[in-house]
Design a protein around this motif. Structure first.
Motif, mmCIF file in Angstrom:
data_model
loop_
_atom_site.group_PDB
_atom_site.id
_atom_site.type_symbol
_atom_site.label_atom_id
_atom_site.label_comp_id
_atom_site.label_asym_id
_atom_site.label_seq_id
_atom_site.Cartn_x
_atom_site.Cartn_y
_atom_site.Cartn_z
ATOM 1 N N ALA A 98 33.515 58.143 -12.294
ATOM 2 C CA ALA A 98 32.666 58.946 -11.403
ATOM 3 C C ALA A 98 31.113 58.437 -11.830
ATOM 4 O O ALA A 98 30.416 58.556 -11.095
ATOM 5 C CB ALA A 98 32.961 60.275 -11.266
ATOM 6 N N LEU A 99 31.166 57.604 -12.925
ATOM 7 C CA LEU A 99 29.968 57.728 -13.479
ATOM 8 C C LEU A 99 28.812 56.609 -12.799
ATOM 9 O O LEU A 99 27.728 56.890 -12.639
ATOM 10 C CB LEU A 99 29.866 56.698 -14.988
ATOM 11 C CG LEU A 99 30.622 57.795 -16.086
ATOM 12 C CD1 LEU A 99 30.785 57.294 -17.395
ATOM 13 C CD2 LEU A 99 29.747 58.982 -16.412
ATOM 14 N N GLY A 100 29.604 55.697 -12.219
ATOM 15 C CA GLY A 100 28.748 54.888 -11.154
ATOM 16 C C GLY A 100 28.180 55.694 -9.874
ATOM 17 O O GLY A 100 26.968 55.429 -9.602
ATOM 18 N N ASP A 101 28.810 56.648 -9.610
ATOM 19 C CA ASP A 101 28.100 57.748 -8.507
ATOM 20 C C ASP A 101 26.890 58.287 -9.191
ATOM 21 O O ASP A 101 26.102 58.878 -8.039
ATOM 22 C CB ASP A 101 29.325 58.626 -7.637
ATOM 23 C CG ASP A 101 30.516 58.061 -7.490
ATOM 24 O OD1 ASP A 101 30.286 56.774 -7.030
ATOM 25 O OD2 ASP A 101 31.435 58.383 -7.238
ATOM 26 N N TYR A 102 26.989 58.393 -10.200
ATOM 27 C CA TYR A 102 25.694 59.285 -10.987
ATOM 28 C C TYR A 102 24.601 58.398 -11.276
ATOM 29 O O TYR A 102 23.902 58.627 -12.081
ATOM 30 C CB TYR A 102 26.210 60.169 -12.080
ATOM 31 C CG TYR A 102 27.068 61.148 -11.857
ATOM 32 C CD1 TYR A 102 26.367 62.552 -11.751
ATOM 33 C CD2 TYR A 102 28.361 61.290 -11.662
ATOM 34 C CE1 TYR A 102 27.150 63.778 -11.489
ATOM 35 C CE2 TYR A 102 29.191 62.191 -11.414
ATOM 36 C CZ TYR A 102 28.561 63.608 -11.144
ATOM 37 O OH TYR A 102 29.291 64.807 -11.177
ATOM 38 N N GLU A 136 27.859 50.779 -7.143
ATOM 39 C CA GLU A 136 27.460 50.182 -5.776
ATOM 40 C C GLU A 136 25.857 50.160 -5.921
ATOM 41 O O GLU A 136 25.021 50.873 -5.925
ATOM 42 C CB GLU A 136 28.010 51.252 -4.952
ATOM 43 C CG GLU A 136 29.530 51.565 -4.542
ATOM 44 C CD GLU A 136 30.072 52.220 -3.655
ATOM 45 O OE1 GLU A 136 29.192 53.037 -3.084
ATOM 46 O OE2 GLU A 136 31.134 52.198 -3.446
ATOM 47 N N ASP A 137 25.648 48.727 -5.496
ATOM 48 C CA ASP A 137 24.281 48.597 -5.437
ATOM 49 C C ASP A 137 23.731 48.592 -3.992
ATOM 50 O O ASP A 137 23.987 47.719 -3.151
ATOM 51 C CB ASP A 137 23.832 47.034 -5.967
ATOM 52 C CG ASP A 137 22.439 46.634 -6.071
ATOM 53 O OD1 ASP A 137 21.720 47.552 -5.591
ATOM 54 O OD2 ASP A 137 22.168 45.649 -6.723
ATOM 55 N N GLU A 138 22.770 49.682 -3.636
ATOM 56 C CA GLU A 138 22.260 49.918 -2.276
ATOM 57 C C GLU A 138 21.540 48.472 -1.992
ATOM 58 O O GLU A 138 21.244 48.756 -0.901
ATOM 59 C CB GLU A 138 21.810 51.282 -2.213
ATOM 60 C CG GLU A 138 20.415 51.387 -3.323
ATOM 61 C CD GLU A 138 19.910 52.829 -2.785
ATOM 62 O OE1 GLU A 138 19.799 53.317 -1.696
ATOM 63 O OE2 GLU A 138 19.703 53.517 -3.932
ATOM 64 N N ASP A 139 20.717 48.176 -2.785
ATOM 65 C CA ASP A 139 19.990 47.078 -2.526
ATOM 66 C C ASP A 139 20.757 45.634 -2.168
ATOM 67 O O ASP A 139 19.986 44.614 -1.674
ATOM 68 C CB ASP A 139 18.871 46.833 -3.647
ATOM 69 C CG ASP A 139 18.117 47.935 -3.858
ATOM 70 O OD1 ASP A 139 17.907 48.564 -2.771
ATOM 71 O OD2 ASP A 139 17.532 48.440 -4.782
ATOM 72 N N ASP A 140 21.879 45.769 -2.301
ATOM 73 C CA ASP A 140 22.780 44.435 -2.272
ATOM 74 C C ASP A 140 23.974 44.927 -1.481
ATOM 75 O O ASP A 140 25.183 44.646 -1.655
ATOM 76 C CB ASP A 140 23.089 44.020 -3.697
ATOM 77 C CG ASP A 140 23.962 42.587 -3.547
ATOM 78 O OD1 ASP A 140 23.822 42.039 -2.490
ATOM 79 O OD2 ASP A 140 24.339 41.984 -4.734
ATOM 80 N N ASP A 141 23.710 45.479 -0.319
ATOM 81 C CA ASP A 141 25.016 45.999 0.657
ATOM 82 C C ASP A 141 26.085 46.666 -0.056
ATOM 83 O O ASP A 141 27.111 46.544 0.298
ATOM 84 C CB ASP A 141 25.305 44.749 1.422
ATOM 85 C CG ASP A 141 26.269 44.956 2.740
ATOM 86 O OD1 ASP A 141 25.823 46.156 3.167
ATOM 87 O OD2 ASP A 141 26.985 44.375 2.940
ATOM 88 N N TRP A 142 25.413 47.693 -0.954
ATOM 89 C CA TRP A 142 26.489 48.443 -1.526
ATOM 90 C C TRP A 142 27.681 47.665 -2.286
ATOM 91 O O TRP A 142 28.968 47.980 -2.405
ATOM 92 C CB TRP A 142 27.224 49.433 -0.682
ATOM 93 C CG TRP A 142 26.027 50.233 -0.035
ATOM 94 C CD1 TRP A 142 25.531 50.089 1.234
ATOM 95 C CD2 TRP A 142 25.168 51.465 -0.752
ATOM 96 N NE1 TRP A 142 24.427 51.129 1.381
ATOM 97 C CE2 TRP A 142 24.359 51.934 0.365
ATOM 98 C CE3 TRP A 142 25.617 52.247 -1.902
ATOM 99 C CZ2 TRP A 142 23.733 52.945 0.196
ATOM 100 C CZ3 TRP A 142 24.578 53.092 -2.081
ATOM 101 C CH2 TRP A 142 23.783 53.653 -1.187
ATOM 102 N N ALA A 143 27.346 46.376 -2.720
ATOM 103 C CA ALA A 143 28.224 45.830 -3.448
ATOM 104 C C ALA A 143 28.615 46.332 -4.944
ATOM 105 O O ALA A 143 27.775 46.942 -5.462
ATOM 106 C CB ALA A 143 27.791 44.504 -3.815
ATOM 107 N N GLU A 144 29.803 46.265 -5.135
ATOM 108 C CA GLU A 144 30.244 46.966 -6.416
ATOM 109 C C GLU A 144 29.997 46.024 -7.758
ATOM 110 O O GLU A 144 30.173 44.790 -7.655
ATOM 111 C CB GLU A 144 31.902 47.287 -6.599
ATOM 112 C CG GLU A 144 32.421 48.289 -5.471
ATOM 113 C CD GLU A 144 33.683 48.792 -5.962
ATOM 114 O OE1 GLU A 144 34.489 47.943 -6.463
ATOM 115 O OE2 GLU A 144 33.978 49.853 -5.324
#
Lengths: 130, 133
Positions: B68-72, B100-108
């Motif tokens: 879950a760390l990524g979500d934080y 997930e990178d919101e500036d890159d279409d939520w790419a993981e």
């Protein structure tokens, strides 16, 4: 300088609390500000008022209580760590339906956010652990 | 005011409570919108191993929480190479953690970075608050 102190070990078994106490006293004597002392892990056990060390030994909890009085220190016990280990103030004891409380004078119970805030506000966060 | 916080994890996950209580601090720190990075070194590399089963020791397996760390917004998780190698482990033995990178279409994107002890020293030198568990 504005300092914050974190103590991660309990009294007597480890020297961490003694070292933190000596450091805090020395820093205050040099004119530094202690923003907060935060007790975490077994460090919360430094706040019990029920410990009875031998009379010819130092009383670590009383030393902190005394220093708190002299300098109006903010001594904070982590609530999550405290609940696991049976450290309760009067309010928590009531809320949890327990028949006793054991937090010494001068300490207060609060959340982990207080540690993060101390890291943000202080110039240096000094951690005393094993 | 955001500061750079680095949490250094050095202990095995279950022999002591440090790993679990470290994770609790890390999750709280994220709520304060600080720049948070994590290091796993020494026996701390075991905290991220895959497939932990704790039934037989009667303890809660908290390792799924790391995913879950990524979500934080915790995007930088450093693993010390020397610690991993000394224990005969590779990155394949560890959980695959992403954000997930919101500036890159939520790419993981990978959160885990394998770094040498020397690189770790310069990462540490760049921090404002370091808390070791």
């Amino acid at each position: 300088m504005k300092l914050a102190i974190q103590i991660n070990e309990g009294p007597y078994q480890h020297q961490a609390s003694d070292s933190a106490y000596q450091f805090t006293r020395a820093a205050l004597a040099k004119g530094h500000e202690i923003f907060r002392v935060f007790l975490y892990h077994d460090g919360v056990n430094n706040a019990t008022r029920l410990a009875v060390p031998p009379q010819d030994d130092r009383n670590i909890t009383q030393q902190w209580t005394q220093l708190q009085k002299e300098h109006e220190l903010d001594l904070v016990v982590c609530i999550a760590a405290a609940q696991r280990r049976g450290l309760l103030d009067e309010d928590e004891a009531k809320r949890q339906g327990k028949d006793a409380n054991n937090i010494a004078e001068g300490f207060r119970i609060s959340g982990l956010g207080q540690l993060i805030e101390a890291g943000i506000e202080a110039d240096r966060l000094v951690v005393f652990g094993d | 005011m955001a500061k750079k916080f680095l949490f250094v994890n050095r202990k095995a996950p279950y022999g002591t409570i440090y790993a679990l209580e470290s994770l609790e601090v890390v999750l709280i720190s994220a709520a304060f919108e600080q720049v948070v990075s994590l290091v796993f070194m020494d026996d701390g590399v075991y905290e991220l191993t895959r497939g932990q089963k704790t039934d037989a020791i009667g303890m809660k397996n908290f390792s799924p929480t790391y995913s879950a760390l990524g979500d934080y917004e915790i995007k930088n998780i450093y693993i010390e190479k020397e610690s991993l190698e000394a224990r005969g482990l590779t990155l394949d033995d560890l959980q695959h953690l992403v954000w997930e990178d919101e500036d890159d279409d939520w790419a993981e994107k990978d959160s885990i970075h394998l770094v040498s002890s020397k690189e770790l020293a310069s990462i540490m030198a760049d921090q404002e608050v370091i808390i070791t568990f």
